[in-house]
Design an enzyme around this catalytic site. Structure first.
Site, PDB file in Angstrom:
ATOM      1  N   ALA A 157      45.196 138.093  92.938  1.00 47.81           N
ATOM      2  CA  ALA A 157      45.159 138.253  94.388  1.00 47.81           C
ATOM      3  C   ALA A 157      44.146 137.332  95.064  1.00 47.81           C
ATOM      4  CB  ALA A 157      44.836 139.704  94.732  1.00 47.81           C
ATOM      5  N   HIS A 168      39.372 140.199  99.698  1.00 50.65           N
ATOM      6  CA  HIS A 168      38.678 139.428  98.669  1.00 50.65           C
ATOM      7  C   HIS A 168      37.968 138.247  99.328  1.00 50.65           C
ATOM      8  CE1 HIS A 168      41.095 141.591  95.674  1.00 50.65           C
ATOM      9  NE2 HIS A 168      42.141 141.327  96.427  1.00 50.65           N
TER      10      HIS A 168
END
Length: 263
Positions: free
Chosen positions: A120, A216
Site C-alpha cells: 500500500a 501512509h
C-alpha cells in the site's frame, strides 16, 4: 499465466479478481486443513485446493503468491523458492525475523526469485534508487482508524475506545514494528528493504479516528535530496487492517513477471 496461491482469504479473493482481469488464472491454492472447505467453496472446481505442498507444486504454476501470513511464509516460502518457483509475497513483515529473511534469501539464491511488492506504500522505487547515492534518514508513519488496530498489540498500548484525536502509541525501529504488528506493518518492512534496513528505519504508528482509510507517510533524506510521499488508501471491506492497494500491488508484481514492457 498460471498462478498458485499460498493462503486463500480476503487478500487472496481480492487478488484473484485483479489477476483474472489481467489474463492470469489461479490453478492451485495451498492452505491449512481447517480452511480447505472455505477455499474450495470460493474457487472454481478446476482449481486444485490442498494442504499438501507437493500436490500444490505438481500443478506447475508459472508463479506462486503468498497470502498466508508470517507463519505460512516461514513454512512454505523457502521450499517454494528452492523448488525453482518465483514467489511474490504479501507477508513482507516476516523478513524482520532475521532467520526467516536468511532462509528466504538462501533459497532464492539457489532457486526461484523472491519478489517483494510495495504493497500500500508508494515511492519505494525512488527510495531504492536514492539508496544508491546514500540515505541519511528514512521514517514511516502509519495512521489508521482505531478499529484497524483491534486484535493487535495496540490494545495494550492505548485505549482504542477512548481515542478522540490522532494518537501515537508506538515509536521504534521498523524491525520492532514489523514483529509486534504482523497484520499491520508489512509496508514498514518493504520500506526497510528498499532503504536503510530494519534497524535504521524509524517508525511511528498512530490510532486516528479522523482518517477514512489507512494513511501512509514515507519520508527520506540523503545525498539525492528529500522525499515525502503520503498515501490515503481505502481498506478491504473484509479486513480494515489491510489496504485495497495491497492486493493490487501483489497483482501488479505477478503480472509484470510475464510482461514484455514493464513500468
Amino acid at each position: 499465466m498460471k498462478v498458485g496461491i499460498i493462503g486463500y482469504g480476503a487478500m487472496g479473493a481480492a487478488l484473484r479478481e485483479t489477476l483474472e482481469e489481467g489474463g492470469a488464472k489461479i490453478v492451485a491454492a495451498l492452505g491449512r486443513e481447517a480452511s480447505l472447505e472455505t477455499a474450495k467453496a470460493a474457487l472454481p472446481d478446476d482449481v486444485t485446493v490442498t494442504a499438501d505442498f507437493a500436490a500444490f507444486a505438481a500443478t506447475r504454476p508459472d508463479v506462486m503468491v503468498e497470502c498466508a501470513g508470517h507463519e505460512g511464509l516461514r513454512q512454505h516460502g523457502p521450499r517454494a523458492l528452492a523448488a525453482g518457483f518465483d514467489l511474490v509475497i504479501a507477508s513482507v513483515g516476516a523478513l524482520a525475523d532475521a532467520p526467516t529473511e536468511a532462509a528466504l534469501r538462501e533459497a532464492a539464491a539457489k532457486g526461484g526469485r523472491l519478489v517483494i511488492p510495495a504493497g500500500a506504500l508508494a515511492g519505494l522505487d525512488a527510495l531504492s534508487a536514492a539508496r544508491r547515492a546514500g540515505l541519511d534518514e528514512v521514517r514511516y508513519v502509519s495512521r489508521k482508524a482505531p478499529r484497524a488496530w483491534r486484535g493487535t498489540a495496540a490494545e495494550t498500548m492505548v485505549d482504542l475506545d477512548g481515542v478522540t484525536a490522532p494518537t501515537i502509541f508506538f515509536e521504534g525501529t521498523a524491525r520492532e514494528a514489523a514483529l509486534a504488528f504482523p497484520q499491520n506493518a508489512n509496508v514498514v518492512a518493504a520500506a526497510s528493504l528498499a532503504g536503510l534496513g530494519f534497524d535504521a528505519t524509524q517508525v511511528a504508528l498512530m490510532a486516528d479516528p479522523t482518517v477514512t482509510g489507512n494513511r501512509h507517510l514515507l519520508e527520506a533524506r540523503g545525498a539525492f535530496g528529500e522525499l515525502s510521499i503520503s498515501v490515503l488508501a481505502r481498506t478491504l471491506p473484509a479486513n480494515p487492517k489491510t489496504s485495497w492497494l495491497a492486493p493490487l500491488s501483489l497483482a501488479r508484481a505477478v503480472l509484470n513477471l510475464h510482461e514484455r514492457v514493464v513500468v
